[in-house]
Design a protein around this motif. Structure first.
Motif, short mmCIF file in Angstrom:
data_model
loop_
_atom_site.label_atom_id
_atom_site.label_comp_id
_atom_site.label_asym_id
_atom_site.label_seq_id
_atom_site.Cartn_x
_atom_site.Cartn_y
_atom_site.Cartn_z
N THR A 32 18.23 12.16 16.68
CA THR A 32 18.60 11.13 15.73
C THR A 32 17.75 9.89 15.90
N LEU A 33 17.30 9.34 14.77
CA LEU A 33 16.60 8.06 14.74
C LEU A 33 17.41 7.10 13.89
N VAL A 34 17.71 5.93 14.42
CA VAL A 34 18.37 4.89 13.63
C VAL A 34 17.41 3.73 13.48
N VAL A 35 17.23 3.30 12.22
CA VAL A 35 16.22 2.28 11.88
C VAL A 35 16.89 1.17 11.09
N SER A 36 16.53 -0.07 11.38
CA SER A 36 17.04 -1.20 10.60
C SER A 36 15.94 -1.74 9.70
N THR A 37 16.27 -1.89 8.39
CA THR A 37 15.37 -2.57 7.46
C THR A 37 15.93 -3.93 7.07
N ASP A 38 17.06 -4.30 7.65
CA ASP A 38 17.68 -5.59 7.35
C ASP A 38 16.79 -6.70 7.91
N PRO A 39 16.39 -7.67 7.06
CA PRO A 39 15.54 -8.77 7.58
C PRO A 39 16.20 -9.51 8.74
N ALA A 40 17.54 -9.61 8.73
CA ALA A 40 18.27 -10.23 9.85
C ALA A 40 18.68 -9.12 10.82
N HIS A 41 17.74 -8.71 11.66
CA HIS A 41 17.98 -7.56 12.54
C HIS A 41 19.13 -7.84 13.51
N SER A 42 20.09 -6.92 13.59
CA SER A 42 21.14 -7.01 14.61
C SER A 42 21.39 -5.65 15.26
N LEU A 43 20.56 -4.65 14.92
CA LEU A 43 20.72 -3.33 15.51
C LEU A 43 20.52 -3.37 17.01
N ALA A 44 19.53 -4.13 17.46
CA ALA A 44 19.30 -4.25 18.91
C ALA A 44 20.51 -4.86 19.60
N THR A 49 20.17 -3.77 23.63
CA THR A 49 18.86 -3.47 24.19
C THR A 49 17.79 -4.04 23.28
N ARG A 50 16.56 -4.01 23.72
CA ARG A 50 15.45 -4.54 22.94
C ARG A 50 14.83 -3.42 22.11
N LEU A 51 14.51 -3.71 20.83
CA LEU A 51 13.89 -2.73 19.96
C LEU A 51 12.60 -3.29 19.37
N THR A 52 11.70 -2.39 19.01
CA THR A 52 10.43 -2.76 18.37
C THR A 52 10.28 -1.97 17.08
N LEU A 57 13.60 5.16 23.09
CA LEU A 57 14.75 5.94 23.55
C LEU A 57 15.90 5.01 23.92
N VAL A 58 17.08 5.25 23.31
CA VAL A 58 18.28 4.48 23.61
C VAL A 58 19.25 5.31 24.45
N ASP A 59 19.33 6.58 24.14
CA ASP A 59 20.19 7.51 24.87
C ASP A 59 19.66 8.91 24.61
N THR A 60 20.25 9.91 25.25
CA THR A 60 19.81 11.29 25.05
C THR A 60 19.85 11.64 23.56
N ARG A 61 18.72 12.09 23.03
CA ARG A 61 18.56 12.48 21.63
C ARG A 61 18.71 11.32 20.65
N LEU A 62 18.76 10.09 21.13
CA LEU A 62 18.93 8.94 20.25
C LEU A 62 17.80 7.94 20.44
N HIS A 63 17.08 7.68 19.34
CA HIS A 63 16.02 6.68 19.33
C HIS A 63 16.36 5.62 18.28
N ALA A 64 15.81 4.42 18.45
CA ALA A 64 16.08 3.33 17.51
C ALA A 64 14.84 2.48 17.32
N ALA A 65 14.76 1.83 16.16
CA ALA A 65 13.64 0.94 15.84
C ALA A 65 14.08 -0.03 14.77
#
Length: 386
Positions: A32-44, A49-52, A57-65
């Motif tokens: 799974t990949l979770v991505v934020s396109t919201d200009p006011a990022h709050s996913l991190a 955690t910090r995202l780019t 990798l955030v957890d097993t089988r889970l990535h974020a950006a």
């Protein structure tokens, strides 16, 4: 691969619920990949955690950006706009006018959508969860492939471009326009494929928010984009047998919320999940997993009780003409406007417009009448064919 787009009015908790859904999907063994396109990022912040801009990798089988649209504009657009200015200047267009002509409306949103599509191809993801911006921004985002294609077609018609550009520059510009058109068509097909893309509409059980959500359902249907689930967030807990002013307030408020949700359920077949308000903000993997348990129970987040939606346009012969149904969920408060523009039908619902090409069989007929029923607009086409 499945793509889930989470949107809703600002402040309803869509980022947290998108993150919780991603945690549940990864926990069930899906890459799974979770991505934020919201200009006011709050996913991190939700993950703590910090995202780019690239998946981490955030957890097993889970990535974020998170998508940095400003950086995309700076890196991807300046060079293309400079080339376009040179083309226009070479055609005798004033430098100031050329600058204005190269400002494409909605560019930030288009690049964000393009970046999501790129990230979706970076690995063999089973699911891509997208934390979109608030509803208004999301509607603009999802309308962009059609809107910008129309803009470019009108601003830079193929014949005009070929007449302005000569030599090597001509072929390069024509190739660029061709590639852009193909890219926009690919994005449009991706969004409109209900087997791939679904929208999860997040709301709070308040009449004003629900009214906006109903308008959003109509606007998305107008774009042929499927909403396959709704989530009512922050229901106040039930008071149970407790007594006192606080318990009285809880009963009154929960009764109002339950009434609003009952009306919403009666107005649409789309599955509605509910989540109670929590005393502590769910931050971190453990809290998000607990929230996902409440949200989905034992069910699969990719499951849906809604079958494949009907196509936007449905035609049937009637008498000497035809009836065209435009399958859009409307309410008594919906503001609808129709106009015939050549071979297109301009449909405006609550301020959202789309030009819909008429099927060839209807182009020799005129709209004789229009009405609304529980399944959308009904247009009577009358006339005689040659």
């Amino acid at each position: 691969m499945r793509i889930l787009l989470f949107t809703g009015k600002g402040g309803v908790g869509k980022t947290t619920l998108a993150a919780a859904t991603a945690v549940r999907l990864a926990g069930r063994g899906r890459e799974t990949l979770v991505v934020s396109t919201d200009p006011a990022h709050s996913l991190a912040d939700a993950f703590g955690t910090r995202l780019t801009g690239e998946p981490s990798l955030v957890d097993t089988r889970l990535h974020a950006a998170h998508v940095d649209t400003r950086g995309l504009v700076d890196s991807a657009w300046d060079e293309l706009r400079a080339q376009l200015r040179a083309v226009l200047a070479g055609a005798g267009v004033d430098e100031l006018d050329a600058e204005e002509l190269t400002v494409v409306p909605g560019l930030d949103e288009l690049l964000a959508l393009t970046e999501v599509a790129r990230l979706a191809k970076t690995d063999n993801w089973d699911t891509v969860v997208v934390d979109c911006g608030p509803t208004a921004e999301t509607l603009r985002l999802l309308a962009l492939p059609d809107a910008i294609a129309t803009y470019l077609q009108r601003a830079f018609p193929a014949r005009s471009v070929r007449g302005m550009v000569s030599g090597v520059g001509r072929q390069g510009w024509v190739d660029a326009v061709t590639r852009l058109a193909a890219h926009l068509a690919e994005l449009r097909d991706l969004l409109a494929d209900p087997q791939v893309t679904g929208v999860r509409l997040v709301l709070t059980p308040e009449r004003l928010v629900v009214a906006e959500s109903k308008r959003t359902l109509a606007a998305l249907a107008l774009r042929d984009i499927r909403v396959d689930g709704m989530i009512a967030n922050r229901l106040v807990p039930k008071a149970g047998m407790r007594r006192g002013p606080a318990a009285t307030w809880l009963r009154t408020r929960r009764g109002e919320q339950d009434e609003v949700l009952a009306e919403l359920r009666a107005s649409t077949p789309i599955e509605l999940h509910v989540v109670e308000h929590r005393a502590a903000e769910p931050v971190g993997l453990e809290a998000l997993a607990s929230l996902a348990d409440e949200l989905y129970g034992r069910s699969d987040p990719l499951g849906s009780s809604v079958s494949r939606p009907p196509s936007l346009l449905q035609i049937r012969p009637e008498g000497a003409g035809y009836v065209l149904r435009v399958a859009i969920p409307l309410t008594e408060q919906s503001d609808v406007d129709l106009a015939r523009i050549g071979d297109d039908l301009a449909i405006t619902v609550d301020g959202m417009r789309r030009l819909v090409p008429l099927p060839a069989v209807l182009r020799r007929y005129e709209v004789a009448d229009a009405s609304v029923d529980g399944d959308g607009l009904l247009l009577q086409f009358a006339g005689t064919t040659p």
